[in-house]
Design a protein around this motif. Structure first.
Motif, PDB file in Angstrom:
ATOM      1  N   GLY A 105      55.345  39.390  19.055  1.00  0.00           N
ATOM      2  CA  GLY A 105      54.072  39.644  19.440  1.00  0.00           C
ATOM      3  C   GLY A 105      53.184  39.172  19.448  1.00  0.00           C
ATOM      4  N   ALA A 106      53.247  38.162  19.683  1.00  0.00           N
ATOM      5  CA  ALA A 106      51.752  36.991  19.774  1.00  0.00           C
ATOM      6  C   ALA A 106      52.085  36.921  21.327  1.00  0.00           C
ATOM      7  CB  ALA A 106      51.497  35.618  19.361  1.00  0.00           C
ATOM      8  N   GLY A 107      53.851  36.611  21.569  1.00  0.00           N
ATOM      9  CA  GLY A 107      53.323  36.242  22.748  1.00  0.00           C
ATOM     10  C   GLY A 107      53.704  37.734  23.735  1.00  0.00           C
ATOM     11  N   THR A 108      53.443  38.752  23.229  1.00  0.00           N
ATOM     12  CA  THR A 108      53.996  39.988  23.982  1.00  0.00           C
ATOM     13  C   THR A 108      52.030  40.524  24.199  1.00  0.00           C
ATOM     14  OG1 THR A 108      55.465  41.049  23.457  1.00  0.00           O
ATOM     15  CG2 THR A 108      53.865  43.051  24.248  1.00  0.00           C
ATOM     16  N   VAL A 109      50.973  39.959  23.700  1.00  0.00           N
ATOM     17  CA  VAL A 109      49.456  40.637  22.942  1.00  0.00           C
ATOM     18  C   VAL A 109      49.256  39.164  24.703  1.00  0.00           C
ATOM     19  CG1 VAL A 109      47.537  39.569  22.616  1.00  0.00           C
ATOM     20  CG2 VAL A 109      49.521  40.584  21.476  1.00  0.00           C
ATOM     21  N   ALA A 110      49.406  37.296  24.695  1.00  0.00           N
ATOM     22  CA  ALA A 110      49.122  37.339  25.374  1.00  0.00           C
ATOM     23  C   ALA A 110      49.986  37.156  27.206  1.00  0.00           C
ATOM     24  CB  ALA A 110      49.540  35.180  25.678  1.00  0.00           C
ATOM     25  N   ALA A 111      50.557  38.372  27.252  1.00  0.00           N
ATOM     26  CA  ALA A 111      51.396  38.448  28.908  1.00  0.00           C
ATOM     27  C   ALA A 111      50.543  39.211  29.071  1.00  0.00           C
ATOM     28  CB  ALA A 111      52.392  38.112  28.375  1.00  0.00           C
ATOM     29  N   ALA A 112      50.238  40.372  28.482  1.00  0.00           N
ATOM     30  CA  ALA A 112      49.294  41.597  28.728  1.00  0.00           C
ATOM     31  C   ALA A 112      48.193  41.457  28.861  1.00  0.00           C
ATOM     32  CB  ALA A 112      49.693  42.811  27.443  1.00  0.00           C
ATOM     33  N   LEU A 113      47.462  39.946  28.184  1.00  0.00           N
ATOM     34  CA  LEU A 113      46.293  39.835  28.897  1.00  0.00           C
ATOM     35  C   LEU A 113      46.097  39.894  29.987  1.00  0.00           C
ATOM     36  CD1 LEU A 113      44.467  39.326  25.036  1.00  0.00           C
ATOM     37  CD2 LEU A 113      44.472  41.610  26.076  1.00  0.00           C
ATOM     38  N   THR A 114      47.018  38.207  30.394  1.00  0.00           N
ATOM     39  CA  THR A 114      47.103  37.658  31.493  1.00  0.00           C
ATOM     40  C   THR A 114      47.340  38.782  32.685  1.00  0.00           C
ATOM     41  OG1 THR A 114      47.526  35.453  30.196  1.00  0.00           O
ATOM     42  CG2 THR A 114      48.023  36.070  32.648  1.00  0.00           C
ATOM     43  N   GLY A 115      48.107  39.422  32.126  1.00  0.00           N
ATOM     44  CA  GLY A 115      48.778  40.549  33.516  1.00  0.00           C
ATOM     45  C   GLY A 115      47.413  41.246  33.663  1.00  0.00           C
ATOM     46  N   ALA A 116      46.938  41.662  33.313  1.00  0.00           N
ATOM     47  CA  ALA A 116      45.580  42.854  33.072  1.00  0.00           C
ATOM     48  C   ALA A 116      44.136  42.340  34.426  1.00  0.00           C
ATOM     49  CB  ALA A 116      44.782  42.370  31.742  1.00  0.00           C
ATOM     50  N   SER A 117      45.042  40.958  34.584  1.00  0.00           N
ATOM     51  CA  SER A 117      43.883  40.705  36.012  1.00  0.00           C
ATOM     52  C   SER A 117      44.821  40.167  36.633  1.00  0.00           C
ATOM     53  CB  SER A 117      42.686  40.088  35.228  1.00  0.00           C
ATOM     54  OG  SER A 117      43.463  38.717  34.878  1.00  0.00           O
ATOM     55  N   ASP A 118      46.407  40.560  36.767  1.00  0.00           N
ATOM     56  CA  ASP A 118      47.075  39.938  37.645  1.00  0.00           C
ATOM     57  C   ASP A 118      46.874  40.195  39.208  1.00  0.00           C
ATOM     58  OD1 ASP A 118      48.807  38.380  39.222  1.00  0.00           O
ATOM     59  OD2 ASP A 118      50.352  38.154  37.617  1.00  0.00           O
ATOM     60  N   GLY A 119      46.230  40.288  40.738  1.00  0.00           N
ATOM     61  CA  GLY A 119      46.876  40.768  41.202  1.00  0.00           C
ATOM     62  C   GLY A 119      47.920  40.445  43.100  1.00  0.00           C
TER      63      GLY A 119
END
Length: 210
Positions: A105-119
């Motif tokens: 769960g913690a890894g999912t949160v971190a990866a999703a927030l990182t991808g939120a600004s990835d272009g």
């Protein structure tokens, strides 16, 4: 004046522990299943969009969550498997699986927030569309779906924390099929010497009918 201290009855304490176990189990199952489903659904949606210039015109580009990063979907599947595996193990094994669920769960949160600004995913698509490896994306914008995936990760994390805290009170799979468990042996049926079919059945079983 003497004061009498009330001592909790053991039966009431056991009932309270059982109630806490059932309630935490229901919450963990709901959070874990819902969190995995939300994370998987969010990764299939549009996370980013923009435009690339092709032959003097603007070419629209979009990127799904799976194009940006495959980590949230992979960890959601791992978390769902860990949620099921919690009931197949006991003691230290259950703690280890519960920790894996929380980390998923913690890894999912971190990866999703990182991808939120990835272009970078849109930059790769722009390079493919224009044939120019240095091409970039204009009017880049992101949707809310990465944050939805992060919410799914939070639910998985909550399920893991509940398993760590209350997992010892949860039921486990029956031990009747575990390796090393002695199985009850069937008592051979009595053989009637006056019935030939009983004699043949006993011989088939490797028994001495005499």
């Amino acid at each position: 004046m003497e004061y009498v201290t009330a001592v909790p009855h053991p039966r009431s304490e056991a009932a309270g522990a059982a109630w806490a176990g059932r309630r935490s189990l229901a919450m963990a199952l709901l959070c874990g299943a819902l969190g995995a489903a939300v994370a998987l659904l969010a990764t299939r949606q549009r996370w980013a969009e923009g435009t690339a210039t092709v032959a003097g015109g603007a070419f629209p580009l979009t990127a799904k969550g799976s194009d940006v990063t495959g980590v949230p979907a992979a960890l959601a599947i791992v978390g769902l498997a860990a949620l099921v595996a919690v009931f197949a193990v006991r003691r230290s094994g259950r703690l280890a699986v519960a920790a894996l669920l929380a980390l998923s769960g913690a890894g999912t949160v971190a990866a999703a927030l990182t991808g939120a600004s990835d272009g970078s995913a849109l930059d790769e698509k722009a390079a493919e569309a224009t044939g120019d490896t240095s091409a970039g994306v204009a009017a880049l914008s992101h949707t809310a779906w990465p944050y939805v995936a992060a919410v799914g990760g939070v639910l998985l994390l909550l399920a893991g924390l509940l398993a760590l805290r209350y997992g010892r009170l949860w039921p486990a799979m029956s031990g009747r099929y575990e390796r090393g468990t002695a199985r009850p042996r069937r008592t051979p049926a009595a053989v009637d010497p006056d019935r030939p079919e009983d004699l043949w059945k006993a011989l088939d079983r490797g028994e001495d009918p005499t």
